[in-house]
Structures are given as C-alpha cells and as structure tokens.
Enzyme design. Structure first.
Site, PDB file in Angstrom:
ATOM      1  N   ASN A 100      -6.216  12.185   0.559  1.00  9.38           N
ATOM      2  CA  ASN A 100      -4.909  11.163   1.209  1.00  9.38           C
ATOM      3  C   ASN A 100      -5.852  10.596   2.246  1.00  9.38           C
ATOM      4  OD1 ASN A 100      -2.140  10.544   1.693  1.00  9.38           O
ATOM      5  ND2 ASN A 100      -2.459  11.795   4.039  1.00  9.38           N
ATOM      6  N   LYS A 101      -5.271   9.733   3.024  1.00  7.68           N
ATOM      7  CA  LYS A 101      -5.882   8.802   4.169  1.00  7.68           C
ATOM      8  C   LYS A 101      -6.847   9.396   4.845  1.00  7.68           C
ATOM      9  CE  LYS A 101      -5.280   5.122   4.165  1.00  7.68           C
ATOM     10  NZ  LYS A 101      -6.154   4.246   3.333  1.00  7.68           N
TER      11      LYS A 101
ATOM     12  N   ASP B  59      -2.779  10.666  -2.466  1.00  6.45           N
ATOM     13  CA  ASP B  59      -2.844   9.551  -3.314  1.00  6.45           C
ATOM     14  C   ASP B  59      -3.300  10.219  -4.601  1.00  6.45           C
ATOM     15  OD1 ASP B  59      -3.284   6.453  -1.687  1.00  6.45           O
ATOM     16  OD2 ASP B  59      -3.323   8.053  -0.295  1.00  6.45           O
TER      17      ASP B  59
ATOM     18  N   ARG C 294       0.854  -1.228   0.027  1.00  5.76           N
ATOM     19  CA  ARG C 294       0.016   0.070   0.000  1.00  5.76           C
ATOM     20  C   ARG C 294       0.977   1.212   0.055  1.00  5.76           C
ATOM     21  NH1 ARG C 294       2.296   1.799   3.685  1.00  5.76           N
ATOM     22  NH2 ARG C 294       0.922   3.519   3.614  1.00  5.76           N
ATOM     23  N   GLY C 295       0.263   2.272  -0.221  1.00  2.00           N
ATOM     24  CA  GLY C 295       1.182   3.468  -0.549  1.00  2.00           C
ATOM     25  C   GLY C 295       0.982   3.842  -1.938  1.00  2.00           C
ATOM     26  N   ALA C 296       0.575   5.104  -2.390  1.00  2.00           N
ATOM     27  CA  ALA C 296       0.358   5.241  -3.760  1.00  2.00           C
ATOM     28  C   ALA C 296       1.473   4.951  -4.634  1.00  2.00           C
ATOM     29  CB  ALA C 296      -0.001   6.659  -4.088  1.00  2.00           C
TER      30      ALA C 296
ATOM     31  N   GLN D 288      -2.296   2.165   9.868  1.00  2.00           N
ATOM     32  CA  GLN D 288      -1.472   2.331   9.252  1.00  2.00           C
ATOM     33  C   GLN D 288      -0.227   3.117  10.042  1.00  2.00           C
ATOM     34  OE1 GLN D 288      -4.297   2.659   7.905  1.00  2.00           O
ATOM     35  NE2 GLN D 288      -4.189   2.538   5.817  1.00  2.00           N
TER      36      GLN D 288
ATOM     37  N   ARG E 257      -7.629  -0.597  -7.066  1.00  2.00           N
ATOM     38  CA  ARG E 257      -7.742   0.710  -6.034  1.00  2.00           C
ATOM     39  C   ARG E 257      -8.082   1.767  -6.791  1.00  2.00           C
ATOM     40  NH1 ARG E 257      -4.857   0.846  -0.358  1.00  2.00           N
ATOM     41  NH2 ARG E 257      -6.383   2.170  -0.231  1.00  2.00           N
TER      42      ARG E 257
END
Length: 353
Positions: A246-247, A236, A47-49, A195, A90
């Site tokens: 973003n998250k 993201d 995970r993480g763009a 996370q 995603r």
C-alpha cells in the site's frame, strides 16, 4: 453533501475527475485516446488501484473501437498490444493488469470484430458496476469490525475517488454517514504527494464526515493523545500469504498499531489479491521521480543534485494485519490458508494477475 465520484461513462465518453487539481479545483476531463488514459494514470490524474483498473479497462475499450481489423483474431492482437502498453503505466497496482486481462479474456471466443468491440466495452462497464457493489459490501463488513469504535486513522486515499464509489478503507465512513453512524477520522497527510491532505480530507468533507488532518510524523503521538481505536488502510496488491503493498507510510502505521495494541485493518476487493505471488518480497515496488520529494508545487525544498530514494509503496507483513476486509467477507489469520479458501470458493482460484 454527497459522495464524490471519479470515473463516469457519459454519452459514449470517459470522464474522470482530475485528482491533480484537488482540492483547489474540481475539474472533470475527457479521455479520448489510449494515450490520454496512459498519461492520466502515470501523472496521477486518476489513482487508487480499483480506479486505475476501471480507467484502464475503459481506455482499452476506447482504443478497441478505433481498430480496423478484418478478423477477430487480428483484432485481439491489437487489443493485446494496447493492453501491454497500459499495463506498463503503473506496475504495483494489480487491479490494472487484472482488468486488462479480464477484457481480453471476454473477447477470446467472439467471432466478429463488431461483436468484440461491443463486448469489450460492456465488460468495462461491468467492472465499474461490480466495483461499486464490492465497495459498498466492504463498507458493510468494515462497519461490523468497527462496531463500538469511532476514532479511526487512515493514510493515503482509499476512498470513493479511488474506486467506482464508496472506496475501500473509507467505505465505512461514507456508508456510515448514509446510515446515520458517525466517525471521527484522522487522515495522515501522505507524503510526498499528499493524497491524504489533498484527497481524503476533501472527499470526506464532501460526504459530511468529521475528518482531522495530521502530518505523517504525528501518527504515533496522535494515536495516544486522541485515543485512536483502529487503523484502516487500502491495498494495491495482496500476496497469497497476506503481505500487503500500500502507499508508502502504511508499514509505519501497522507497526504503531501493534505497539499500541489496536486493530490494523486492510480493505480491498478480491481483484487486489495476487495468488501468483507467494509473499510481499515478490511485489514490484514502483519508484517515482525525485522531484516529488525535492519539490512541492514546483518549488524546490532541497539543495540541487540531492540524492533521493522515492518508493511509492511499502509492504506490510501479514503478521501486523488484524483482518483483511473484502466484498466477499472478512479474512483473518491464518491468511495463507484463509485467503486461498475464500478466493477459491468465490472465483475458482482467486484474482490472479
């Protein structure tokens, strides 16, 4: 102490750090098929763009090696079909589609299947190498903005395990450690998947960075009580006007930064910008399973049949962002003008998805 890595291409095989096992187990797994890569992205093993984009690029290249096509045109047809499949894993992280598009474009003029197979793998490797270089540059620019500041807050994990190396929001802390500059980082836990607690705290500990964990609901109090001097987050997807996805929970921090009059920085490579999207209202927001909220480690917290709203991201309006840090430089307001100016100058039109 060393900066941990999440993606490696070793002996012709894609190896990733299974981030679902952290922090209790440090396990690296091999992804051998297109389906393996899709599953790893959906289940947040990776995970993480930027890391999603790199992994998807290798996934497309792995699948391409197994396609037996008679012509380059037929081969490209198979690749496009695989890319659509991976792109659906995603929807919010623009780097995913950007990387897949870049691989397809790299073989459009290739005349033989063998050459196309070689080219698509080399392009995936280039994306990974460029991301590492970009993250180090982002860290350097971030250190400039954080000059004279040592107490910084962040959310989620925009670090080395979310990228090729160094990270985006965490890049100044990793790079600062290499350069002998110390920070005191306050990491929000990042509900509902934690996370921040599971990944950011673990990662910064591996690198020897001073890190303190707080719950998301403690952010406002902590800013005042601990004298937080800046907030830095990843992204993201960034729209043409600077609105940033973003998250979930990032918007809360941006509003708090405004209230406390401290800078709020967004760190992201240029591949995260989507100039085809005018503003944040057009950014698709992924909604994830209800069990992420109703359960922790498989154990139920809420009554059965509880209604749940579980958006994985929120959008921070550009007006709350002090600066956007990229590998090509620091962007400040007016974002609509300056984003187009910088990205147009470096790429002839920006990182469009």
């Amino acid at each position: 102490m060393a900066i941990p890595l999440s993606i490696q291409w070793l002996n012709g095989q894609l190896i990733i750090l299974d981030q679902q096992k952290l922090p209790h187990e440090t396990e690296y797994i091999a992804l051998n098929t297109l389906e393996d890569v899709y599953d790893a992205i959906v289940t947040l093993k990776v995970r993480g763009a930027p890391a999603i984009g790199i992994t998807a690029a290798y996934g497309l290249a792995i699948a391409a090696q197994n396609h037996e096509a008679e012509t380059a045109e037929a081969f490209l047809h198979f690749v496009k079909k695989d890319a659509l499949y991976l792109a659906s894993s995603r929807p919010t992280a623009v780097n995913l589609e950007w990387a897949l598009n870049r691989l397809q474009e790299s073989i459009e003029s290739v005349r033989t299947v063998a050459a196309a197979k070689a080219q698509i793998l080399e392009e995936a490797k280039r994306i990974q190498k460029e991301d590492e270089e970009a993250c180090r540059a982002i860290g350097g620019y971030a250190l400039q903005l954080l000059e004279g500041k040592s107490k910084v807050m962040t959310i989620c994990n925009a670090g080395s395990i979310a990228t090729a190396k160094y990270g985006t929001a965490l890049a100044p802390f990793h790079l600062g450690k290499e350069l002998g500059r110390e920070f005191e980082v306050f990491a929000c836990e990042t509900r509902p998947v934690f996370q921040g607690a599971r990944l950011t705290v673990w990662e910064l500990q591996q690198s020897g960075v001073d890190v303190t964990l707080i719950t998301d609901s403690m952010a406002a109090h902590t800013i005042g009580a601990k004298g937080i001097e800046a907030i830095i987050v990843g992204a993201d997807r960034i729209a043409a006007n600077g609105d940033t996805a973003n998250k979930i929970g990032t918007l809360n921090l941006a509003i708090l930064a405004k209230a406390y009059n401290i800078p709020f920085y967004v760190s992201a490579p240029v591949s995260t910008f989507d100039l085809l999207i005018a503003d944040g209202k057009e950014i698709p927001i992924e909604e994830r399973p209800a069990t992420e909220i109703t359960h922790i480690a498989g154990q139920p917290l809420a009554p059965n049949h509880t209604k749940v709203f579980n958006p994985a991201f929120d959008v921070t309006p550009a007006q709350y962002i002090t600066a956007i840090i990229t590998e090509k430089g620091i962007i400040k307001p007016d974002y609509e003008q300056n984003i187009t100016g910088l990205l147009g100058a470096v790429s002839g039109g920006g990182a469009q998805s």
